[in-house]
Design a protein around this motif. Structure first.
Motif, PDB file in Angstrom:
ATOM      1  N   VAL A 156       0.837  -1.201   0.000  1.00 31.50           N
ATOM      2  CA  VAL A 156       0.000   0.000   0.000  1.00 31.50           C
ATOM      3  C   VAL A 156       0.872   1.252   0.000  1.00 31.50           C
ATOM      4  O   VAL A 156       0.567   2.241  -0.687  1.00 31.50           O
ATOM      5  CB  VAL A 156      -0.955  -0.006   1.217  1.00 31.50           C
ATOM      6  CG1 VAL A 156      -1.729   1.307   1.292  1.00 31.50           C
ATOM      7  CG2 VAL A 156      -1.933  -1.179   1.125  1.00 31.50           C
ATOM      8  N   VAL A 157       1.969   1.214   0.751  1.00 31.11           N
ATOM      9  CA  VAL A 157       2.904   2.343   0.770  1.00 31.11           C
ATOM     10  C   VAL A 157       3.496   2.564  -0.623  1.00 31.11           C
ATOM     11  O   VAL A 157       3.559   3.693  -1.123  1.00 31.11           O
ATOM     12  CB  VAL A 157       4.028   2.101   1.796  1.00 31.11           C
ATOM     13  CG1 VAL A 157       5.157   3.112   1.596  1.00 31.11           C
ATOM     14  CG2 VAL A 157       3.491   2.196   3.219  1.00 31.11           C
ATOM     15  N   MET A 229       0.831   6.461   7.415  1.00 27.49           N
ATOM     16  CA  MET A 229       1.375   6.646   6.061  1.00 27.49           C
ATOM     17  C   MET A 229       0.737   7.841   5.362  1.00 27.49           C
ATOM     18  O   MET A 229       1.408   8.541   4.593  1.00 27.49           O
ATOM     19  CB  MET A 229       1.216   5.367   5.231  1.00 27.49           C
ATOM     20  CG  MET A 229      -0.187   5.028   4.806  1.00 27.49           C
ATOM     21  SD  MET A 229      -0.249   3.553   3.716  1.00 27.49           S
ATOM     22  CE  MET A 229       0.052   2.225   4.874  1.00 27.49           C
ATOM     23  N   TRP A 230      -0.539   8.125   5.650  1.00 33.67           N
ATOM     24  CA  TRP A 230      -1.162   9.287   5.014  1.00 33.67           C
ATOM     25  C   TRP A 230      -0.537  10.586   5.525  1.00 33.67           C
ATOM     26  O   TRP A 230      -0.319  11.532   4.757  1.00 33.67           O
ATOM     27  CB  TRP A 230      -2.668   9.304   5.241  1.00 33.67           C
ATOM     28  CG  TRP A 230      -3.330  10.450   4.538  1.00 33.67           C
ATOM     29  CD1 TRP A 230      -3.724  11.637   5.073  1.00 33.67           C
ATOM     30  CD2 TRP A 230      -3.610  10.534   3.137  1.00 33.67           C
ATOM     31  NE1 TRP A 230      -4.257  12.460   4.108  1.00 33.67           N
ATOM     32  CE2 TRP A 230      -4.203  11.817   2.903  1.00 33.67           C
ATOM     33  CE3 TRP A 230      -3.447   9.678   2.062  1.00 33.67           C
ATOM     34  CZ2 TRP A 230      -4.621  12.231   1.635  1.00 33.67           C
ATOM     35  CZ3 TRP A 230      -3.865  10.091   0.798  1.00 33.67           C
ATOM     36  CH2 TRP A 230      -4.429  11.343   0.598  1.00 33.67           C
ATOM     37  N   ALA A 231      -0.239  10.638   6.818  1.00 39.85           N
ATOM     38  CA  ALA A 231       0.402  11.832   7.378  1.00 39.85           C
ATOM     39  C   ALA A 231       1.765  12.059   6.726  1.00 39.85           C
ATOM     40  O   ALA A 231       2.126  13.198   6.398  1.00 39.85           O
ATOM     41  CB  ALA A 231       0.549  11.690   8.891  1.00 39.85           C
ATOM     42  N   GLY A 236       4.884  15.029   2.375  1.00 44.12           N
ATOM     43  CA  GLY A 236       5.892  14.831   1.339  1.00 44.12           C
ATOM     44  C   GLY A 236       7.071  14.000   1.792  1.00 44.12           C
ATOM     45  O   GLY A 236       8.145  14.053   1.183  1.00 44.12           O
ATOM     46  N   ARG A 237       6.881  13.211   2.858  1.00 37.33           N
ATOM     47  CA  ARG A 237       8.002  12.451   3.423  1.00 37.33           C
ATOM     48  C   ARG A 237       7.837  10.941   3.294  1.00 37.33           C
ATOM     49  O   ARG A 237       8.641  10.182   3.836  1.00 37.33           O
ATOM     50  CB  ARG A 237       8.183  12.827   4.900  1.00 37.33           C
ATOM     51  CG  ARG A 237       8.602  14.289   5.096  1.00 37.33           C
ATOM     52  CD  ARG A 237       9.016  14.577   6.527  1.00 37.33           C
ATOM     53  NE  ARG A 237       7.885  14.588   7.456  1.00 37.33           N
ATOM     54  CZ  ARG A 237       7.678  13.692   8.399  1.00 37.33           C
ATOM     55  NH1 ARG A 237       8.521  12.688   8.548  1.00 37.33           N
ATOM     56  NH2 ARG A 237       6.633  13.788   9.194  1.00 37.33           N
ATOM     57  N   SER A 242      10.018   3.740   3.693  1.00 38.61           N
ATOM     58  CA  SER A 242       9.791   4.446   4.967  1.00 38.61           C
ATOM     59  C   SER A 242       9.472   3.449   6.080  1.00 38.61           C
ATOM     60  O   SER A 242       8.650   2.541   5.906  1.00 38.61           O
ATOM     61  CB  SER A 242       8.631   5.442   4.836  1.00 38.61           C
ATOM     62  OG  SER A 242       8.963   6.503   3.975  1.00 38.61           O
ATOM     63  N   GLU A 243      10.123   3.624   7.206  1.00 43.05           N
ATOM     64  CA  GLU A 243       9.874   2.756   8.356  1.00 43.05           C
ATOM     65  C   GLU A 243       8.584   3.196   9.045  1.00 43.05           C
ATOM     66  O   GLU A 243       8.455   4.342   9.467  1.00 43.05           O
ATOM     67  CB  GLU A 243      11.043   2.820   9.334  1.00 43.05           C
ATOM     68  CG  GLU A 243      12.319   2.166   8.830  1.00 43.05           C
ATOM     69  CD  GLU A 243      12.188   0.662   8.709  1.00 43.05           C
ATOM     70  OE1 GLU A 243      11.343   0.076   9.429  1.00 43.05           O
ATOM     71  OE2 GLU A 243      12.916   0.073   7.892  1.00 43.05           O
TER      72      GLU A 243
END
Length: 285
Positions: A156-157, A229-231, A236-237, A242-243
């Motif tokens: 999903v990420v 993940m939405w935050a 933009g990060r 991403s962990e």
């Protein structure tokens, strides 16, 4: 078996050699197992316009790009030509998404071309070579459930990093292959940046997976990967690697945590009801 009308042009053109058997049939499309040379694949034949409802797709189509101003105006007016173009765009969306997501490293079926409105793609199989079961049809150990959840959250990420949200992700459109889960059914894929309901759909996708796998590993029900993940995405990060921790600090002034948890529990109960319905139907057969 005799080739359905929708697949005969592919046989005539030599794209496939034989239709072996039907695989599944739904509201949007019918899928068949086909042979192409020495390879066994599947072919997705989309249902005709008259058999499908556009009303349920309005929310998904927001933010999608349409080729040409004439087509955009026609679709907005819901003219006969516009509906035809809308139908074409709906089919093309899944094809384009499959190629884009494969390039991004998302585990989806490998596409093998789009011919005469039919999508030919990888047939996902189990360890014995049979059609792979859906996620909701397998029993898992707590460790397997945690591993599948971790893997699917990462998929999903990756999707979100290329600006896409599945929009209808659940245990019913995830297959279990020997190398892990495979995400299927993407005609309703949503633009993360162009759809006002993108965040809601992302959270629903993640919550559906969490509710399903939480049956085997209940501690998953206390995680908040979708919100996390939405935050990161909004800031933009978010990156494919991403962990994530599953921990998220909610703004209690703007969110009803009980309502969110109830939504997850409702999704879990709905999943159980659907599973019971499938089992009842199988027993009746």
């Amino acid at each position: 078996m005799k080739a359905p009308d929708g697949l005969q042009p592919l046989i005539d053109d030599g794209v496939i050699d034989q239709v072996m058997r039907p695989l599944k049939s739904g509201k949007e499309a019918s899928v068949y197992v086909v042979r192409s040379g020495d390879d066994v694949r599947c072919a997705k034949v989309y249902k005709d316009l008259g058999q499908r409802s556009f009303q349920q797709r309005v929310q998904y189509q927001e933010g999608r790009k349409v080729r040409g101003s004439r087509d955009a105006r026609a679709i907005a007016k819901a003219s006969k030509y516009g509906r035809k173009q809308q139908e074409t765009a709906w089919k093309n969306t899944e094809v384009e998404a499959l190629y884009q997501l494969r390039d991004a490293g998302v585990r989806v079926p490998k596409p093998h071309g789009y011919h005469h409105g039919v999508l030919v793609m990888e047939l996902v199989v189990d360890a014995d070579g049979h059609s792979a079961p859906r996620l909701g049809e397998v029993e898992l150990s707590p460790g397997q459930a945690r591993g599948f959840h971790r893997f699917l959250v990462r998929q999903v990420v990756k999707m979100l990093c290329v600006g896409l949200i599945h929009g209808d992700l659940s245990e019913y459109n995830v297959l279990v292959a020997p190398d892990g889960p495979v995400i299927i059914d993407l005609p309703q894929v949503v633009s993360a940046a162009g759809n006002n309901a993108a965040r809601t759909m992302l959270l629903r996708d993640v919550n559906n997976l969490t509710a399903s796998l939480g049956r085997w590993a209940p501690e998953l029900l206390d995680t908040w990967y979708g919100e996390e993940m939405w935050a990161l995405y909004e800031a933009g990060r978010l990156r494919p690697d991403s962990e994530l921790t599953g921990v998220f600090a909610h703004d209690d002034s703007n969110i009803d945590l009980d309502a969110v948890r109830h939504a997850i529990n409702d999704a879990r109960e709905e999943a159980l009801i659907r599973q019971q319905g499938r089992e009842a139907a199988a027993s009746a057969d």
